[in-house]
Design a protein around this motif. Sequence first.
Motif, PDB file in Angstrom:
ATOM      1  N   TYR A   1       0.842  -1.201   0.000  1.00 15.29           N
ATOM      2  CA  TYR A   1       0.000   0.000   0.000  1.00 15.29           C
ATOM      3  C   TYR A   1       0.876   1.250   0.000  1.00 15.29           C
ATOM      4  CZ  TYR A   1      -3.447   3.498   1.300  1.00 15.29           C
ATOM      5  OH  TYR A   1      -4.241   4.621   1.314  1.00 15.29           O
ATOM      6  N   GLY A   2       0.575   2.155  -0.955  1.00 16.96           N
ATOM      7  CA  GLY A   2       1.316   3.405  -1.054  1.00 16.96           C
ATOM      8  C   GLY A   2       2.683   3.280  -1.695  1.00 16.96           C
ATOM      9  N   LYS A   3       2.978   2.111  -2.272  1.00 12.02           N
ATOM     10  CA  LYS A   3       4.294   1.884  -2.866  1.00 12.02           C
ATOM     11  C   LYS A   3       4.153   1.600  -4.355  1.00 12.02           C
ATOM     12  CE  LYS A   3       5.907  -0.056   1.515  1.00 12.02           C
ATOM     13  NZ  LYS A   3       6.438  -1.255   2.209  1.00 12.02           N
ATOM     14  N   PRO A   4       5.109   2.064  -5.163  1.00 11.00           N
ATOM     15  CA  PRO A   4       5.038   1.804  -6.605  1.00 11.00           C
ATOM     16  C   PRO A   4       5.276   0.332  -6.902  1.00 11.00           C
ATOM     17  CG  PRO A   4       7.126   2.834  -6.043  1.00 11.00           C
ATOM     18  CD  PRO A   4       6.303   2.854  -4.793  1.00 11.00           C
ATOM     19  N   GLY A   5       4.841  -0.110  -8.078  1.00  7.78           N
ATOM     20  CA  GLY A   5       5.056  -1.494  -8.466  1.00  7.78           C
ATOM     21  C   GLY A   5       3.849  -2.069  -9.172  1.00  7.78           C
ATOM     22  N   LYS A   6       3.947  -3.362  -9.504  1.00  2.74           N
ATOM     23  CA  LYS A   6       2.882  -4.033 -10.246  1.00  2.74           C
ATOM     24  C   LYS A   6       1.828  -4.667  -9.344  1.00  2.74           C
ATOM     25  CE  LYS A   6       5.603  -4.926 -14.407  1.00  2.74           C
ATOM     26  NZ  LYS A   6       6.060  -5.943 -15.393  1.00  2.74           N
ATOM     27  N   VAL A   7       1.948  -4.424  -8.057  1.00  4.69           N
ATOM     28  CA  VAL A   7       0.921  -4.841  -7.097  1.00  4.69           C
ATOM     29  C   VAL A   7       0.262  -3.568  -6.576  1.00  4.69           C
ATOM     30  CG1 VAL A   7       0.420  -6.014  -4.931  1.00  4.69           C
ATOM     31  CG2 VAL A   7       2.183  -6.925  -6.469  1.00  4.69           C
ATOM     32  N   LEU A   8      -1.015  -3.409  -6.856  1.00  6.14           N
ATOM     33  CA  LEU A   8      -1.747  -2.208  -6.463  1.00  6.14           C
ATOM     34  C   LEU A   8      -2.704  -2.537  -5.327  1.00  6.14           C
ATOM     35  CD1 LEU A   8      -2.724   0.713  -6.811  1.00  6.14           C
ATOM     36  CD2 LEU A   8      -4.237  -0.105  -8.647  1.00  6.14           C
ATOM     37  N   VAL A   9      -2.631  -1.777  -4.254  1.00  6.13           N
ATOM     38  CA  VAL A   9      -3.516  -1.965  -3.102  1.00  6.13           C
ATOM     39  C   VAL A   9      -4.359  -0.707  -2.919  1.00  6.13           C
ATOM     40  CG1 VAL A   9      -3.668  -2.425  -0.636  1.00  6.13           C
ATOM     41  CG2 VAL A   9      -1.861  -3.509  -1.992  1.00  6.13           C
ATOM     42  N   ILE A  10      -5.654  -0.907  -2.826  1.00  6.28           N
ATOM     43  CA  ILE A  10      -6.619   0.170  -2.624  1.00  6.28           C
ATOM     44  C   ILE A  10      -7.252   0.001  -1.243  1.00  6.28           C
ATOM     45  CG2 ILE A  10      -8.774   1.199  -3.432  1.00  6.28           C
ATOM     46  CD1 ILE A  10      -6.454   1.561  -5.376  1.00  6.28           C
ATOM     47  N   GLN A  11      -7.441   1.088  -0.527  1.00  6.03           N
ATOM     48  CA  GLN A  11      -8.178   1.063   0.736  1.00  6.03           C
ATOM     49  C   GLN A  11      -9.207   2.185   0.708  1.00  6.03           C
ATOM     50  OE1 GLN A  11      -6.075   2.111   4.396  1.00  6.03           O
ATOM     51  NE2 GLN A  11      -7.223   0.559   5.524  1.00  6.03           N
ATOM     52  N   ALA A  12     -10.485   1.811   0.802  1.00  5.64           N
ATOM     53  CA  ALA A  12     -11.532   2.818   0.668  1.00  5.64           C
ATOM     54  C   ALA A  12     -12.763   2.437   1.478  1.00  5.64           C
ATOM     55  CB  ALA A  12     -11.913   2.989  -0.805  1.00  5.64           C
ATOM     56  N   PRO A  13     -13.344   3.378   2.212  1.00  3.36           N
ATOM     57  CA  PRO A  13     -14.570   3.111   2.971  1.00  3.36           C
ATOM     58  C   PRO A  13     -15.769   2.976   2.047  1.00  3.36           C
ATOM     59  CG  PRO A  13     -14.001   5.427   3.111  1.00  3.36           C
ATOM     60  CD  PRO A  13     -12.866   4.766   2.395  1.00  3.36           C
ATOM     61  N   THR A  14     -16.819   2.406   2.584  1.00  5.85           N
ATOM     62  CA  THR A  14     -18.027   2.164   1.792  1.00  5.85           C
ATOM     63  C   THR A  14     -18.569   3.445   1.162  1.00  5.85           C
ATOM     64  OG1 THR A  14     -18.640   0.325   3.235  1.00  5.85           O
ATOM     65  CG2 THR A  14     -20.392   1.295   1.906  1.00  5.85           C
ATOM     66  N   ALA A  15     -18.691   4.492   1.944  1.00  5.16           N
ATOM     67  CA  ALA A  15     -19.333   5.718   1.459  1.00  5.16           C
ATOM     68  C   ALA A  15     -18.585   6.339   0.290  1.00  5.16           C
ATOM     69  CB  ALA A  15     -19.451   6.726   2.596  1.00  5.16           C
ATOM     70  N   LEU A  16     -17.287   6.122   0.223  1.00  5.97           N
ATOM     71  CA  LEU A  16     -16.495   6.691  -0.867  1.00  5.97           C
ATOM     72  C   LEU A  16     -16.732   5.924  -2.167  1.00  5.97           C
ATOM     73  CD1 LEU A  16     -14.524   9.066  -1.028  1.00  5.97           C
ATOM     74  CD2 LEU A  16     -12.640   7.422  -0.762  1.00  5.97           C
ATOM     75  N   LEU A  17     -16.932   4.617  -2.059  1.00  2.26           N
ATOM     76  CA  LEU A  17     -17.138   3.788  -3.249  1.00  2.26           C
ATOM     77  C   LEU A  17     -18.597   3.701  -3.650  1.00  2.26           C
ATOM     78  CD1 LEU A  17     -14.730   0.845  -2.347  1.00  2.26           C
ATOM     79  CD2 LEU A  17     -14.281   2.750  -3.902  1.00  2.26           C
ATOM     80  N   ASN A  18     -19.482   3.857  -2.684  1.00  2.00           N
ATOM     81  CA  ASN A  18     -20.910   3.781  -2.958  1.00  2.00           C
ATOM     82  C   ASN A  18     -21.614   4.952  -2.279  1.00  2.00           C
ATOM     83  OD1 ASN A  18     -23.573   3.144  -3.405  1.00  2.00           O
ATOM     84  ND2 ASN A  18     -23.585   1.321  -2.086  1.00  2.00           N
ATOM     85  N   PRO A  19     -21.677   6.095  -2.949  1.00  2.00           N
ATOM     86  CA  PRO A  19     -22.283   7.289  -2.334  1.00  2.00           C
ATOM     87  C   PRO A  19     -23.778   7.162  -2.106  1.00  2.00           C
ATOM     88  CG  PRO A  19     -21.702   7.705  -4.627  1.00  2.00           C
ATOM     89  CD  PRO A  19     -21.124   6.373  -4.285  1.00  2.00           C
ATOM     90  N   THR A  20     -24.410   6.096  -2.581  1.00  2.00           N
ATOM     91  CA  THR A  20     -25.847   5.929  -2.365  1.00  2.00           C
ATOM     92  C   THR A  20     -26.157   5.299  -1.009  1.00  2.00           C
ATOM     93  OG1 THR A  20     -25.976   3.707  -3.363  1.00  2.00           O
ATOM     94  CG2 THR A  20     -26.136   5.606  -4.853  1.00  2.00           C
ATOM     95  N   ILE A  21     -25.162   4.843  -0.291  1.00  2.00           N
ATOM     96  CA  ILE A  21     -25.409   4.188   0.994  1.00  2.00           C
ATOM     97  C   ILE A  21     -25.971   5.190   2.000  1.00  2.00           C
ATOM     98  CG2 ILE A  21     -23.154   4.575   2.053  1.00  2.00           C
ATOM     99  CD1 ILE A  21     -24.920   1.203   2.116  1.00  2.00           C
ATOM    100  N   ASP A  22     -26.897   4.753   2.815  1.00  2.00           N
ATOM    101  CA  ASP A  22     -27.501   5.612   3.832  1.00  2.00           C
ATOM    102  C   ASP A  22     -26.499   5.845   4.959  1.00  2.00           C
ATOM    103  OD1 ASP A  22     -28.975   6.882   5.776  1.00  2.00           O
ATOM    104  OD2 ASP A  22     -30.634   5.444   5.767  1.00  2.00           O
ATOM    105  N   PRO A  23     -26.039   7.068   5.192  1.00  2.00           N
ATOM    106  CA  PRO A  23     -25.034   7.313   6.230  1.00  2.00           C
ATOM    107  C   PRO A  23     -25.524   6.980   7.633  1.00  2.00           C
ATOM    108  CG  PRO A  23     -25.888   9.384   5.353  1.00  2.00           C
ATOM    109  CD  PRO A  23     -26.390   8.296   4.467  1.00  2.00           C
ATOM    110  N   GLU A  24     -26.851   6.965   7.846  1.00  2.00           N
ATOM    111  CA  GLU A  24     -27.373   6.634   9.167  1.00  2.00           C
ATOM    112  C   GLU A  24     -27.112   5.170   9.525  1.00  2.00           C
ATOM    113  OE1 GLU A  24     -31.420   7.730   9.656  1.00  2.00           O
ATOM    114  OE2 GLU A  24     -31.067   9.881   9.300  1.00  2.00           O
ATOM    115  N   ILE A  25     -27.049   4.311   8.512  1.00  2.00           N
ATOM    116  CA  ILE A  25     -26.745   2.896   8.757  1.00  2.00           C
ATOM    117  C   ILE A  25     -25.338   2.762   9.319  1.00  2.00           C
ATOM    118  CG2 ILE A  25     -26.368   0.657   7.648  1.00  2.00           C
ATOM    119  CD1 ILE A  25     -28.560   1.375   5.665  1.00  2.00           C
ATOM    120  N   ILE A  26     -24.404   3.492   8.723  1.00  2.00           N
ATOM    121  CA  ILE A  26     -23.010   3.439   9.176  1.00  2.00           C
ATOM    122  C   ILE A  26     -22.882   4.073  10.554  1.00  2.00           C
ATOM    123  CG2 ILE A  26     -20.659   4.174   8.652  1.00  2.00           C
ATOM    124  CD1 ILE A  26     -21.422   4.099   5.689  1.00  2.00           C
TER     125      ILE A  26
END
Length: 498
Positions: A222-247
């Motif tokens: 994570y955060g390092k160059p190369g052919k292995v890519l690591v992503i870290q992302a919370p639900t709300a960032l990837l799916n803005p339709t999620i109800d924030p009250e649930i979280i």
Amino acid sequence: MNLIEAMDDQNLFAAWFKGATWNAWRAILKAAFAIPMSAEEIAFFRSVADRDPPAERVQELWIVAGRRGGKDSIASVIASHAAALFLDSGQLRPGERALAMCLATDRDQAKIVLNYCRAYFTDIPLLQGMVERETAYGFELSNKIDIAVSTSNFRAVRGRPVLCAILDEVAFWRDDNSATPDEEVYRAIKPGLATMPGSMIIGISSPYRKTGLLHKKYKDHYGKPGKVLVIQAPTALLNPTIDPEIIAAALAEDPAAARAEWLAEFRDDISAFVSAEAVDACTSPSVLERSRVQGINYAAFVDPSGGSSDSMTLAIGHSQFSEDKKRSIAVLDAVREIRAPFSPEDAVAEFAALLKSYGIRTVRGDRYAAEWVTEAFKKAGIEYRPADLSKSEIYRDFLPRLNSAEVDLLDNPRLISQLLSLERRTARGGRDSIDHPPGGKDDLANAVAGALVYLTSARHRPAGMQFGTWGTAVTANNPKPLFPEGEKIKPGHYVGWN
């Protein structure tokens, strides 16, 4: 046609990825496949990868994401796009077929991605004609690609060329016969990718504790160059339709769990209970069972079960001196596991016969099941004594004995796997509990830890065990010293009981 073009094509996958709510994923996929990105997309990518976009297509994509963030949808479109556009230009031998595979802890979980893939090839007219045959675990395409699901078992993935491998919810993989199924499957897949240009591994999961393959990839890449890519992302960032009250509600109810499941953060409140090095140091290689030796007093512990879901397990052991005669070692002699479903009466009868063969007439066991099991063992000629320690307390007392190599274990893969999967959880008040992970088992581990802890615990020394002035141990029925002549016994050490 690259993946993003296919996702936006009305004749292909556009119907499944409509609107701006999928833009976050489009930016991630553009980076993974080295597709030109806008300045806005690059800025977003840096926020979830902590690095610049790769200059070329990556070989591995690891996505640490919150629940309901669209992980399975994205994994399915990557696999389906790769499978549909594959052209054999000599990579495959005559009669050979390559795999686009989804692996999960069980086939039901893996079928989530498979069903998404099947929908593309069923509902998209351009792809419908490619399906030649349905199989028990997927379907075969006309271009020598099989889309299939498999369990997280390294034996199931060997021997086939692999175009695309999706490791679904890899942080939660469990296997009773393997302590590290995620790492074993990963190693087994790698050779299958070697002969397939453009092949890719996609590890996609919500995070869990800070161990295992997903966390290792995160820590190393994570955060390092190369052919292995690591992503870290919370639900709300990837799916803005999620109800924030649930979280918000989840965070209020159980902050540690919610931060992992919705905010994609590895958990700090759960850690591995024992290390692989400690277990390996205490395991006698290739020793599956030890026969009874006359003159040795044996003890046992049973973890009962009603027979409908959990296994019923038994462990037998004895205590002896270490080679340097300075320590008492709790030795595991035999284990038995009867897996559900089974008849509890038949299980008790089988265990009683084994106990008697080791000269044992009294057995300790889990206290919650004492009411029914006491009578069942009594009918079989065995006295059942409920343990006065809880399971967590037994594991707590077992750990220092294991770490100091004061136990000698059998080479039993299920036992080793269960020991290594045990988790220490710290509650809000600071109190620790030790148990198996969600979906896991610890029936064998519980019986073994119980037998070995009670063997070496002075406060649970049975009646009839005595100590001489210099610590010479004798029993009521055998006044002959059980320890080597001239040896002093440390307080609390004893050999066993009848």
